[in-house]
Enzyme design. Sequence first.
Site, PDB file in Angstrom:
ATOM      1  NE  ARG A  95      10.505  66.301  -9.600  1.00 46.19           N
ATOM      2  CZ  ARG A  95      11.010  67.473 -10.453  1.00 46.19           C
ATOM      3  NH1 ARG A  95      10.823  67.739 -11.388  1.00 46.19           N
ATOM      4  NH2 ARG A  95      11.472  68.552  -9.684  1.00 46.19           N
ATOM      5  CG  ASP A 124      11.886  66.261  -6.775  1.00 45.98           C
ATOM      6  OD1 ASP A 124      10.959  65.633  -6.766  1.00 45.98           O
ATOM      7  OD2 ASP A 124      12.155  67.535  -6.837  1.00 45.98           O
TER       8      ASP A 124
HETATM    9  N1  ARG Z   1       8.839  68.450  -0.935  1.00 48.17           N
HETATM   10  C1  ARG Z   1       8.016  68.445  -2.123  1.00 48.17           C
HETATM   11  C2  ARG Z   1       8.090  66.853  -2.720  1.00 48.17           C
HETATM   12  O1  ARG Z   1       8.974  66.353  -2.167  1.00 48.17           O
HETATM   13  C3  ARG Z   1       8.392  69.560  -3.186  1.00 48.17           C
HETATM   14  C4  ARG Z   1       9.928  69.166  -3.711  1.00 48.17           C
HETATM   15  C5  ARG Z   1      10.246  70.357  -4.683  1.00 48.17           C
HETATM   16  N2  ARG Z   1      11.318  69.941  -5.421  1.00 48.17           N
HETATM   17  C6  ARG Z   1      12.384  70.864  -6.223  1.00 48.17           C
HETATM   18  N3  ARG Z   1      13.246  70.271  -6.643  1.00 48.17           N
HETATM   19  N4  ARG Z   1      12.333  72.010  -5.832  1.00 48.17           N
HETATM   20  O2  ARG Z   1       7.472  66.651  -3.559  1.00 48.17           O
END
Ligand code: ARG
Length: 411
Positions: A95, A124
């Site tokens: 990110r 995210d």
């Molecule tokens: N829970 C994990 C994290 O916060 C994975 C997130 C996956 N993100 C997504 N937009 N599918 O790093």
Amino acid sequence: MAGSKVVLAYSGGLDTSVAIPWLKEKKAAEVISLTVDVGQPVDLEQIRQKALASGAAKAYVLDARQEFAEEFIAPALRANALYEGVYPLSTALARPLIARHLVRVAHREGAQSVAHGCTGKGNDQVRFDLSTTGLAPDLQVLAPAREWGMTREDEIAYAEAHGIPVPATRASPYSTDENLWGRSVECGILEDPSVEPPEEAYEWTTAPDAAPAEPEYVKLEFEAGLPVGLNGQPRSLLDVILELNRTAGAHGVGRIDHLESRVVGIKSREVYECPAALVLIAAHQALEALVLPRDVLDFKRSVEQRYGQLIYDGLWFSPLRTALDAFILATQERVSGEVAVKLFKGSARVTGRRSPNALYQNDLATYSAGDRYRHQMAEGFIYVWGLPARTWAAVGARTAPRLAPSAKYRP
Ligand code: ARG
């Protein structure tokens, strides 16, 4: 906001495709899309065309895999970063890289805002927003999916009404995210944390039961805390990761079932496949154990824990990360040597390690001939080391009531 520009992090999926007409309509903005290859299966040219077909005024694409490996994964590996002790932070690490490119394109295009497709429930959004703020405090961050309140069906209707190509295939029950450092899987049956993830949730890894009956050994060569060779061949970090995801994945290595604590307070069940990350962290830790003194290892573990947490929490571009990086880097100079890892039916075990900087000295460790350790010196050491405990016990024996009657020993 007429005449304003927004740079959108564009994956090519339904959410970010719908975001293009939505931003034009609701924010009266010209949309510039940016798609960054961090190792997900992606056809950049096809995505570029889709962005333009969805109404983007301009569509940038970028292969950032090497940059991701060298500037984001490398520091995380030197830190053995694992959130809550298990998750190598694959999504979390990508990110800030994507945010940095959003900021660069925004500056280049004279845009006032950047946008991403994250919802209001996840981590995210925190990472995109904080990374952007940490680099460019004046840029506004828009998150259409946090505002629009559409269900998937609403989105499809909106897409059709705006002439946006909707994928013909029935959507998978899972929500996934992929990059070089791992693959994450959520939703569907996985939302019941009491149920074992079905085989179909996995894509990178063979089921350990079905993995080859013969083990496979990989030999990793490290220099200053990073892999520089694999099985005797010099390799870039990027190539080592790509290769290990294949070989370790084929042996069923890398599956993680995590009951995870999100930044926003929600507990969620997350399934990951991170073959290369788990092998490399295990090998790196094994080499550190060989070349670093006990106090450095011990102190570094607490730094690693904090480092993993700040990556998870979206604080990559923060003074704390810079400061912790300086500490970690100072520990890595001697972390060079070779580690052998045995891949077999879902496990990756270190079976050997070797380094010119090893603190392991055979003539000190051996119980056989050639022992150079001065055994008698231990007595004086223990006398001094144990003095506080002895004093404590002596004072206690004088002041405390008599010890409770002890067990009845038979002669
Ligand atoms: N829970 C994990 C994290 O916060 C994975 C997130 C996956 N993100 C997504 N937009 N599918 O790093």
